[in-house]
Motif scaffolding. Structure first.
Motif, PDB file in Angstrom:
ATOM      1  N   MET A  13     -18.510 -34.187 -14.057  1.00  0.00           N
ATOM      2  CA  MET A  13     -17.646 -35.016 -13.261  1.00  0.00           C
ATOM      3  C   MET A  13     -16.325 -34.316 -12.952  1.00  0.00           C
ATOM      4  O   MET A  13     -15.885 -34.315 -11.806  1.00  0.00           O
ATOM      5  CB  MET A  13     -17.351 -36.329 -13.995  1.00  0.00           C
ATOM      6  N   ILE A  14     -15.707 -33.798 -13.997  1.00  0.00           N
ATOM      7  CA  ILE A  14     -14.399 -33.170 -13.826  1.00  0.00           C
ATOM      8  C   ILE A  14     -14.513 -31.939 -12.932  1.00  0.00           C
ATOM      9  O   ILE A  14     -13.647 -31.703 -12.085  1.00  0.00           O
ATOM     10  CB  ILE A  14     -13.779 -32.829 -15.196  1.00  0.00           C
ATOM     11  N   LYS A  15     -15.584 -31.171 -13.114  1.00  0.00           N
ATOM     12  CA  LYS A  15     -15.784 -29.982 -12.282  1.00  0.00           C
ATOM     13  C   LYS A  15     -15.918 -30.339 -10.811  1.00  0.00           C
ATOM     14  O   LYS A  15     -15.615 -29.542  -9.942  1.00  0.00           O
ATOM     15  CB  LYS A  15     -17.020 -29.203 -12.745  1.00  0.00           C
ATOM     16  N   GLN A  16     -16.366 -31.555 -10.541  1.00  0.00           N
ATOM     17  CA  GLN A  16     -16.525 -32.015  -9.164  1.00  0.00           C
ATOM     18  C   GLN A  16     -15.273 -32.725  -8.658  1.00  0.00           C
ATOM     19  O   GLN A  16     -15.266 -33.284  -7.573  1.00  0.00           O
ATOM     20  CB  GLN A  16     -17.728 -32.951  -9.057  1.00  0.00           C
ATOM     21  N   GLY A  17     -14.203 -32.693  -9.472  1.00  0.00           N
ATOM     22  CA  GLY A  17     -12.951 -33.304  -9.052  1.00  0.00           C
ATOM     23  C   GLY A  17     -12.870 -34.795  -9.281  1.00  0.00           C
ATOM     24  O   GLY A  17     -11.962 -35.455  -8.779  1.00  0.00           O
ATOM     25  N   ILE A  18     -13.795 -35.331 -10.063  1.00  0.00           N
ATOM     26  CA  ILE A  18     -13.796 -36.761 -10.354  1.00  0.00           C
ATOM     27  C   ILE A  18     -13.237 -36.965 -11.759  1.00  0.00           C
ATOM     28  O   ILE A  18     -13.762 -36.408 -12.726  1.00  0.00           O
ATOM     29  CB  ILE A  18     -15.217 -37.351 -10.269  1.00  0.00           C
ATOM     30  N   GLN A  19     -12.171 -37.750 -11.856  1.00  0.00           N
ATOM     31  CA  GLN A  19     -11.567 -38.037 -13.152  1.00  0.00           C
ATOM     32  C   GLN A  19     -12.270 -39.231 -13.788  1.00  0.00           C
ATOM     33  O   GLN A  19     -12.207 -40.335 -13.256  1.00  0.00           O
ATOM     34  CB  GLN A  19     -10.074 -38.330 -12.998  1.00  0.00           C
ATOM     35  N   PRO A  20     -12.948 -39.017 -14.937  1.00  0.00           N
ATOM     36  CA  PRO A  20     -13.611 -40.145 -15.593  1.00  0.00           C
ATOM     37  C   PRO A  20     -12.577 -41.134 -16.133  1.00  0.00           C
ATOM     38  O   PRO A  20     -11.479 -40.738 -16.532  1.00  0.00           O
ATOM     39  CB  PRO A  20     -14.400 -39.496 -16.723  1.00  0.00           C
ATOM     40  N   ASP A  21     -12.946 -42.411 -16.160  1.00  0.00           N
ATOM     41  CA  ASP A  21     -12.034 -43.398 -16.723  1.00  0.00           C
ATOM     42  C   ASP A  21     -12.267 -43.508 -18.232  1.00  0.00           C
ATOM     43  O   ASP A  21     -13.145 -42.855 -18.797  1.00  0.00           O
ATOM     44  CB  ASP A  21     -12.143 -44.746 -16.016  1.00  0.00           C
ATOM     45  N   ILE A  22     -11.479 -44.348 -18.855  1.00  0.00           N
ATOM     46  CA  ILE A  22     -11.512 -44.443 -20.311  1.00  0.00           C
ATOM     47  C   ILE A  22     -12.852 -44.961 -20.823  1.00  0.00           C
ATOM     48  O   ILE A  22     -13.309 -44.566 -21.902  1.00  0.00           O
ATOM     49  CB  ILE A  22     -10.327 -45.307 -20.810  1.00  0.00           C
ATOM     50  N   ARG A  23     -13.529 -45.799 -20.045  1.00  0.00           N
ATOM     51  CA  ARG A  23     -14.846 -46.300 -20.465  1.00  0.00           C
ATOM     52  C   ARG A  23     -15.871 -45.173 -20.529  1.00  0.00           C
ATOM     53  O   ARG A  23     -16.741 -45.170 -21.397  1.00  0.00           O
ATOM     54  CB  ARG A  23     -15.310 -47.412 -19.543  1.00  0.00           C
ATOM     55  N   VAL A  24     -15.765 -44.224 -19.619  1.00  0.00           N
ATOM     56  CA  VAL A  24     -16.682 -43.080 -19.631  1.00  0.00           C
ATOM     57  C   VAL A  24     -16.458 -42.250 -20.891  1.00  0.00           C
ATOM     58  O   VAL A  24     -17.411 -41.871 -21.581  1.00  0.00           O
ATOM     59  CB  VAL A  24     -16.508 -42.219 -18.357  1.00  0.00           C
ATOM     60  N   TYR A  25     -15.182 -41.981 -21.195  1.00  0.00           N
ATOM     61  CA  TYR A  25     -14.881 -41.226 -22.412  1.00  0.00           C
ATOM     62  C   TYR A  25     -15.385 -41.954 -23.655  1.00  0.00           C
ATOM     63  O   TYR A  25     -15.961 -41.339 -24.559  1.00  0.00           O
ATOM     64  CB  TYR A  25     -13.380 -40.961 -22.533  1.00  0.00           C
ATOM     65  N   PRO A  39      -5.889 -43.009 -24.098  1.00  0.00           N
ATOM     66  CA  PRO A  39      -6.923 -43.618 -24.937  1.00  0.00           C
ATOM     67  C   PRO A  39      -6.543 -45.025 -25.359  1.00  0.00           C
ATOM     68  O   PRO A  39      -5.371 -45.336 -25.525  1.00  0.00           O
ATOM     69  CB  PRO A  39      -7.007 -42.682 -26.140  1.00  0.00           C
ATOM     70  N   ASN A  40      -7.545 -45.862 -25.528  1.00  0.00           N
ATOM     71  CA  ASN A  40      -7.307 -47.215 -26.003  1.00  0.00           C
ATOM     72  C   ASN A  40      -7.898 -47.364 -27.400  1.00  0.00           C
ATOM     73  O   ASN A  40      -8.430 -46.418 -27.982  1.00  0.00           O
ATOM     74  CB  ASN A  40      -7.871 -48.247 -25.027  1.00  0.00           C
ATOM     75  N   VAL A  41      -7.808 -48.557 -27.945  1.00  0.00           N
ATOM     76  CA  VAL A  41      -8.259 -48.809 -29.306  1.00  0.00           C
ATOM     77  C   VAL A  41      -9.751 -48.531 -29.462  1.00  0.00           C
ATOM     78  O   VAL A  41     -10.193 -48.062 -30.517  1.00  0.00           O
ATOM     79  CB  VAL A  41      -7.883 -50.246 -29.733  1.00  0.00           C
ATOM     80  N   PHE A  42     -10.529 -48.748 -28.432  1.00  0.00           N
ATOM     81  CA  PHE A  42     -11.969 -48.528 -28.516  1.00  0.00           C
ATOM     82  C   PHE A  42     -12.312 -47.043 -28.601  1.00  0.00           C
ATOM     83  O   PHE A  42     -13.218 -46.643 -29.326  1.00  0.00           O
ATOM     84  CB  PHE A  42     -12.670 -49.194 -27.332  1.00  0.00           C
ATOM     85  N   VAL A  43     -11.567 -46.220 -27.890  1.00  0.00           N
ATOM     86  CA  VAL A  43     -11.779 -44.774 -27.950  1.00  0.00           C
ATOM     87  C   VAL A  43     -11.361 -44.242 -29.323  1.00  0.00           C
ATOM     88  O   VAL A  43     -12.049 -43.415 -29.917  1.00  0.00           O
ATOM     89  CB  VAL A  43     -11.019 -44.048 -26.815  1.00  0.00           C
ATOM     90  N   TYR A  44     -10.230 -44.738 -29.817  1.00  0.00           N
ATOM     91  CA  TYR A  44      -9.805 -44.335 -31.160  1.00  0.00           C
ATOM     92  C   TYR A  44     -10.844 -44.740 -32.204  1.00  0.00           C
ATOM     93  O   TYR A  44     -11.160 -43.965 -33.113  1.00  0.00           O
ATOM     94  CB  TYR A  44      -8.451 -44.946 -31.512  1.00  0.00           C
ATOM     95  N   ASN A  45     -11.385 -45.936 -32.098  1.00  0.00           N
ATOM     96  CA  ASN A  45     -12.400 -46.369 -33.057  1.00  0.00           C
ATOM     97  C   ASN A  45     -13.652 -45.501 -32.976  1.00  0.00           C
ATOM     98  O   ASN A  45     -14.264 -45.191 -33.995  1.00  0.00           O
ATOM     99  CB  ASN A  45     -12.745 -47.840 -32.846  1.00  0.00           C
ATOM    100  N   LEU A  69      -9.384 -35.313 -24.351  1.00  0.00           N
ATOM    101  CA  LEU A  69      -8.800 -36.487 -23.700  1.00  0.00           C
ATOM    102  C   LEU A  69      -7.317 -36.606 -24.043  1.00  0.00           C
ATOM    103  O   LEU A  69      -6.480 -36.813 -23.161  1.00  0.00           O
ATOM    104  CB  LEU A  69      -9.543 -37.748 -24.139  1.00  0.00           C
ATOM    105  N   ILE A  70      -6.995 -36.439 -25.307  1.00  0.00           N
ATOM    106  CA  ILE A  70      -5.597 -36.524 -25.741  1.00  0.00           C
ATOM    107  C   ILE A  70      -4.770 -35.408 -25.099  1.00  0.00           C
ATOM    108  O   ILE A  70      -3.667 -35.644 -24.598  1.00  0.00           O
ATOM    109  CB  ILE A  70      -5.497 -36.437 -27.282  1.00  0.00           C
ATOM    110  N   ALA A  71      -5.314 -34.204 -25.085  1.00  0.00           N
ATOM    111  CA  ALA A  71      -4.596 -33.063 -24.516  1.00  0.00           C
ATOM    112  C   ALA A  71      -4.341 -33.248 -23.022  1.00  0.00           C
ATOM    113  O   ALA A  71      -3.273 -32.884 -22.516  1.00  0.00           O
ATOM    114  CB  ALA A  71      -5.369 -31.771 -24.764  1.00  0.00           C
ATOM    115  N   ALA A  72      -5.310 -33.824 -22.325  1.00  0.00           N
ATOM    116  CA  ALA A  72      -5.163 -34.026 -20.882  1.00  0.00           C
ATOM    117  C   ALA A  72      -4.163 -35.146 -20.577  1.00  0.00           C
ATOM    118  O   ALA A  72      -3.523 -35.131 -19.531  1.00  0.00           O
ATOM    119  CB  ALA A  72      -6.519 -34.354 -20.256  1.00  0.00           C
TER     120      ALA A  72
END
Length: 95
Positions: free
Chosen positions: A1-13, A44-50, A36-39
């Motif tokens: 996705m990123i290579k194609q210039g599409i930024q994934p949203d937090i649900r994708v991560y 990130p939300n609580v679900f990604v942290y969990n 994700l953190i570096a970018a």
């Protein structure tokens, strides 16, 4: 996705990290989280942290799980209904 210039949203991560955890690829899951953190976007939300804390549990990385828990609680996105989930994921990671 990123290579194609599409930024994934937090649900994708969150889905990617969760899938990697379920397939016992905890190191790759934490690598995705770290990227994700570096970018810095999306935040990130609580679900990604969990999901990242669960990865620590699979990898027996209790110190990292505690650090992620502290980082997560320093944020402003804490949802009261997630407190039990947060605590249980950290406890599982430490066992």
């Amino acid at each position: 996705m990123i290579k194609q210039g599409i930024q994934p949203d937090i649900r994708v991560y969150c889905s990617i990290i969760g899938t990697l955890v379920k397939s016992h690829q905890w190191e790759k899951a934490l690598e995705v989280f770290d990227n994700l953190i570096a970018a810095g976007m999306p935040a990130p939300n609580v679900f990604v942290y969990n999901a990242a804390i669960r990865a620590c549990g699979v990898g027996k990385q209790w110190e990292r799980a505690v650090q992620l828990f502290e980082d997560m609680n320093a944020g402003t996105f804490i949802y009261p209904f997630c407190k039990l989930l947060q605590h249980s994921n950290v406890v599982i990671s430490c066992s």
